[in-house]
Write an enzyme that holds these catalytic residues in place. Structure first.
Site, PDB file in Angstrom:
ATOM      1  N   SER A   8       0.823  -1.216   0.000  1.00  0.00           N
ATOM      2  CA  SER A   8       0.000   0.000   0.000  1.00  0.00           C
ATOM      3  C   SER A   8       0.858   1.268   0.000  1.00  0.00           C
ATOM      4  O   SER A   8       0.352   2.365  -0.205  1.00  0.00           O
ATOM      5  CB  SER A   8      -0.942  -0.005   1.209  1.00  0.00           C
ATOM      6  OG  SER A   8      -0.190  -0.166   2.385  1.00  0.00           O
ATOM      7  N   CYS A  47       5.049 -11.011  12.252  1.00  0.00           N
ATOM      8  CA  CYS A  47       6.056 -10.320  13.073  1.00  0.00           C
ATOM      9  C   CYS A  47       5.380  -9.683  14.289  1.00  0.00           C
ATOM     10  O   CYS A  47       5.913  -8.754  14.882  1.00  0.00           O
ATOM     11  CB  CYS A  47       6.818  -9.284  12.256  1.00  0.00           C
ATOM     12  SG  CYS A  47       5.782  -7.989  11.580  1.00  0.00           S
TER      13      CYS A  47
HETATM   14  N1  SAH Z   1       8.249  -8.090   2.909  1.00  0.00           N
HETATM   15  C1  SAH Z   1       8.928  -6.845   3.189  1.00  0.00           C
HETATM   16  C2  SAH Z   1       8.567  -6.282   4.535  1.00  0.00           C
HETATM   17  C3  SAH Z   1       7.090  -6.077   4.758  1.00  0.00           C
HETATM   18  S1  SAH Z   1       6.739  -4.975   6.017  1.00  0.00           S
HETATM   19  C4  SAH Z   1      10.444  -7.053   3.100  1.00  0.00           C
HETATM   20  O1  SAH Z   1      10.906  -8.181   2.948  1.00  0.00           O
HETATM   21  O2  SAH Z   1      11.153  -6.065   3.184  1.00  0.00           O
HETATM   22  C5  SAH Z   1       5.047  -4.722   5.796  1.00  0.00           C
HETATM   23  C6  SAH Z   1       4.669  -3.909   4.567  1.00  0.00           C
HETATM   24  O3  SAH Z   1       3.259  -3.933   4.467  1.00  0.00           O
HETATM   25  C7  SAH Z   1       5.061  -2.460   4.579  1.00  0.00           C
HETATM   26  O4  SAH Z   1       5.813  -2.190   3.434  1.00  0.00           O
HETATM   27  C8  SAH Z   1       3.734  -1.672   4.531  1.00  0.00           C
HETATM   28  O5  SAH Z   1       3.807  -0.533   3.671  1.00  0.00           O
HETATM   29  C9  SAH Z   1       2.800  -2.689   3.950  1.00  0.00           C
HETATM   30  N2  SAH Z   1       1.386  -2.633   4.326  1.00  0.00           N
HETATM   31  C10 SAH Z   1       0.850  -2.427   5.551  1.00  0.00           C
HETATM   32  N3  SAH Z   1      -0.486  -2.623   5.525  1.00  0.00           N
HETATM   33  C11 SAH Z   1      -0.795  -2.966   4.243  1.00  0.00           C
HETATM   34  C12 SAH Z   1      -2.007  -3.324   3.582  1.00  0.00           C
HETATM   35  N4  SAH Z   1      -3.166  -3.383   4.239  1.00  0.00           N
HETATM   36  N5  SAH Z   1      -1.956  -3.643   2.261  1.00  0.00           N
HETATM   37  C13 SAH Z   1      -0.781  -3.585   1.596  1.00  0.00           C
HETATM   38  N6  SAH Z   1       0.400  -3.278   2.179  1.00  0.00           N
HETATM   39  C14 SAH Z   1       0.385  -2.971   3.484  1.00  0.00           C
END
Ligand code: SAH
Length: 395
Positions: free
Chosen positions: A254, A339
């Site tokens: 997002s 996490c």
């Molecule tokens: N997989 C990534 C880390 C993910 S952290 C890596 O390996 O680096 C979680 C991510 O989810 C963040 O980038 C945040 O912007 C996104 N996020 C949070 N809520 C969300 C939602 N409802 N839909 C899509 N993305 C979301």
């Protein structure tokens, strides 16, 4: 100040037991009294009220539920600058081997390195630090001087805008403490390259905890695979899986800035043409997606802020995993992670079981994983195991 001068805090009957078993927190209700005239961040000497027997030295915070954070169980320990220097050096030394295969790692992981409330991440020649205890907050200048002395980084970034800090009564602040730029070039052990603006990037600038999981997941990639990376952020998984031979990767997040960064990273790794980014809510995206995928990564942010949110969060994990399982092609792979501090390994396993039942898929566990070895778990403190992940084969 010598150790004998520290103010004394008295533990109620039996409340020393958790500390003896290696836990590093003492809660305010466990003390006979939580004196307000001892400043937050002071070092205190913790004793049993019963017989004044020494238990530990710790950081004190009268404004937090965690009234004391244990620093040492050695009654003759001198808690001074050199004590913190030794602890920092020891923590960094534990990562020396890891840092021979990549240029970035968490070099201090808070309680697990016996430095409660302090995280230090090394991103090549830049250092980001995050404080969640009053003890390190009042020693911030001393800490910055030690970082400078020990590692002489090109840049030092303070990443102190977190929810936990509000619980400790600490201000929200992010700033470049040293250097001209917070940009860093991060490499992982598979040779993938990522750039990050540590100052504006999420968390401490980059999600280091999944670094090993990203490179290990490469082992399941067969040429031509179609991959979906949900909650992709700046592309840690997407880029590794594309580089390992996937034909196409859809990356969904997002955050528009995170996806912008993902595209830069994809170009730097020469996999830009394989990756499609989608700026959307992953829950909505999953509901509408119908195309089968050979591999799906589900790495949501922490969905549980407090214990109260747990039932709702479990339903969210449930829904994510159920919809993801529905989309995995026969013999495909699902990597699913949580996490959330309040979500145990067993609870995640139950969520997966329920998602398999509801999606009517047959699922096997290939691997159970967690955060990388630079994020160790303190055995006496189960709270330090916050990241749980499963690699699943969907038959
Ligand atoms: N997989 C990534 C880390 C993910 S952290 C890596 O390996 O680096 C979680 C991510 O989810 C963040 O980038 C945040 O912007 C996104 N996020 C949070 N809520 C969300 C939602 N409802 N839909 C899509 N993305 C979301």
């Amino acid at each position: 100040m010598t150790s004998n001068d520290f103010p004394i805090l008295r533990l109620k009957k039996n409340e020393e037991r958790r500390i003896y078993s290696g836990h590093l927190w003492a809660f305010s209700n466990e003390f006979v009294e939580v004196p307000k005239n001892i400043a937050a961040g002071s070092i205190v000497k913790i004793v049993r009220d019963l017989d004044e027997r020494f238990v530990a030295f710790g950081f004190y915070n009268p404004h937090s539920l965690i009234a004391a954070r244990i620093l040492s169980r050695d009654p003759v320990e001198q808690i001074d600058t050199d004590f913190f220097r030794r602890r920092l050096v020891a923590a960094a030394d534990r990562r020396a081997l890891l840092l021979s295969s990549r240029n970035s790692a968490r070099i201090v992981h808070s309680e697990s390195d016996l430095l409660p409330g302090l995280v230090i991440d090394k991103f090549d020649d830049a250092i980001a630090f995050q404080i969640s205890s009053a003890g390190f907050e009042v020693r911030k200048d001393e800490l910055i001087a030690l970082i400078e002395e020990l590692w002489k980084p090109r840049a030092i970034v303070e990443k102190n805008a977190t929810h936990t800090r509000t619980l400790e009564g600490l201000e929200q602040i992010e700033r470049l403490v040293k250097g001209d730029s917070a940009e860093a070039l991060i490499t992982d052990s598979a040779g993938s390259k990522f750039t990050s603006d540590i100052l504006t990037g999420q968390k401490t600038g980059f999600y280091l905890d999944q670094m090993e999981n990203r490179t290990e997941l490469r082992r399941y990639v067969k040429p031509g695979m179609k991959v979906l990376d949900l909650f992709s952020n700046d592309g840690g998984f997407a880029i590794n899986l594309a580089a390992a031979g996937a034909a196409s990767v859809i990356a969904v997040d997002s955050s528009v800035p995170a996806l912008k960064r993902l595209k830069l990273n994809a170009s730097a790794n020469r996999v830009a043409e394989k990756i499609t980014t989608v700026a959307r809510d992953c829950f909505d995206f999953l509901q509408e997606q119908t195309e089968a995928l050979d591999m799906i990564v589900v790495d949501p942010p922490s969905l549980v802020k407090s214990k109260r949110d747990l039932p709702q969060a479990v339903r969210s994990y449930q829904s994510l995993n159920q919809h993801a399982l529905r989309l995995v092609a026969p013999e495909g792979v699902l990597f699913t992670a949580s996490c959330s501090h309040h979500m145990s390994r067993d609870l995640l396993a139950e969520v997966i079981q329920e998602a398999a039942r509801k999606s009517r898929r047959t699922v096997t566990v290939l691997e159970e994983r967690g955060a990388g070895i630079d994020h160790p778990i303190l055995v006496g403190m189960p709270e330090t195991a916050y990241l749980h992940a499963f690699v699943l084969r969907v038959l």
